[in-house]
Design an enzyme around this catalytic site. Structure first.
Site, PDB file in Angstrom:
ATOM      1  N   GLU A   8       0.841  -1.208   0.000  1.00 55.51           N
ATOM      2  CA  GLU A   8       0.000   0.000   0.000  1.00 55.51           C
ATOM      3  C   GLU A   8       0.869   1.249   0.000  1.00 55.51           C
ATOM      4  O   GLU A   8       2.094   1.177   0.148  1.00 55.51           O
ATOM      5  CB  GLU A   8      -0.895   0.005   1.256  1.00 55.51           C
TER       6      GLU A   8
ATOM      7  N   HIS B 270       0.292   5.777   1.030  1.00 57.47           N
ATOM      8  CA  HIS B 270      -0.601   6.814   1.578  1.00 57.47           C
ATOM      9  C   HIS B 270       0.225   8.056   1.835  1.00 57.47           C
ATOM     10  O   HIS B 270       1.468   8.000   1.839  1.00 57.47           O
ATOM     11  CB  HIS B 270      -1.282   6.313   2.869  1.00 57.47           C
TER      12      HIS B 270
ATOM     13  N   HIS C 282       5.284   6.412   8.016  1.00 59.95           N
ATOM     14  CA  HIS C 282       5.426   5.443   9.101  1.00 59.95           C
ATOM     15  C   HIS C 282       6.842   5.546   9.665  1.00 59.95           C
ATOM     16  O   HIS C 282       7.799   5.723   8.899  1.00 59.95           O
ATOM     17  CB  HIS C 282       5.285   3.998   8.610  1.00 59.95           C
TER      18      HIS C 282
ATOM     19  N   HIS D  15       4.913   0.228   0.111  1.00 62.28           N
ATOM     20  CA  HIS D  15       5.632  -0.487   1.171  1.00 62.28           C
ATOM     21  C   HIS D  15       4.892  -1.763   1.556  1.00 62.28           C
ATOM     22  O   HIS D  15       3.662  -1.844   1.447  1.00 62.28           O
ATOM     23  CB  HIS D  15       5.849   0.398   2.403  1.00 62.28           C
TER      24      HIS D  15
ATOM     25  N   CYS E  60       5.022   0.504  14.958  1.00 59.10           N
ATOM     26  CA  CYS E  60       4.770   1.458  13.876  1.00 59.10           C
ATOM     27  C   CYS E  60       4.112   2.706  14.442  1.00 59.10           C
ATOM     28  O   CYS E  60       3.013   2.635  14.988  1.00 59.10           O
ATOM     29  CB  CYS E  60       3.891   0.814  12.807  1.00 59.10           C
TER      30      CYS E  60
HETATM   31 MN    MN Z   1       1.094   1.687   5.556  1.00 61.38          MN
END
Ligand code: MN
Length: 149
Positions: free
Chosen positions: A63, A65, A69, A103, A117
């Site tokens: 995914e 975004h 992270h 990732h 995370c």
């Molecule tokens: Mn992610």
């Protein structure tokens, strides 16, 4: 969310007062053998800290975004894809995942892998790759190998 300040460890990689959840809704996105625990999600803080754990051979969703992270491998070992880079990762390695970067984490076949995370509390929803994105990624042999692991 937290009622007591101190929530002791219960079993290994589990904590009192912290529920073990499915990683995502089943069918929402591809993933395998991975759980999610929210360790900190406090109204007074801008970031949440989660712990994800994959069984041997498990993986997170591929995914991207806008939000970032900040990851620390907490147990075990495996590989991660960040952008067009595939790296072996092991306990205590640190991984920064920039915004809008593909990732994925994959546990080794013979070891669970867990990672901490940190993310923004307010964050956009993950985007899944279109077929054309997957084709672009797979055009790089090391990424194709990673995805086929
Ligand atoms: Mn992610």
């Amino acid at each position: 969310m937290t009622e007591s300040i101190i929530r002791p460890k219960s079993e290994a990689f589990r904590w009192q007062g912290v529920d073990v959840h499915a990683y995502k809704q089943e069918g929402e996105a591809p993933f395998r053998d991975i759980t999610r625990q929210t360790l900190f999600a406090e109204a007074g803080m801008a970031a949440d800290l989660r712990y994800f754990e994959m069984a041997p051979g498990g993986h997170s969703t591929l995914e991207r975004h806008d939000h970032m992270h900040a990851v620390m491998i907490f147990r075990g070992h495996g590989q991660c894809l960040v952008g067009d880079e595939v790296r072996d990762v092991r306990e205590h390695d640190l991984i920064t995942i920039p915004g809008m970067t593909w990732h994925q984490f994959r546990a080794a076949a013979d070891a669970a892998m867990g990672f901490l995370c940190m993310v923004d509390r307010q964050r956009d929803r993950p985007q899944l790759p279109a077929q054309s994105d997957i084709e672009k990624l797979r055009a790089l042999p090391h990424i194709a190998r990673f995805l086929d692991t």
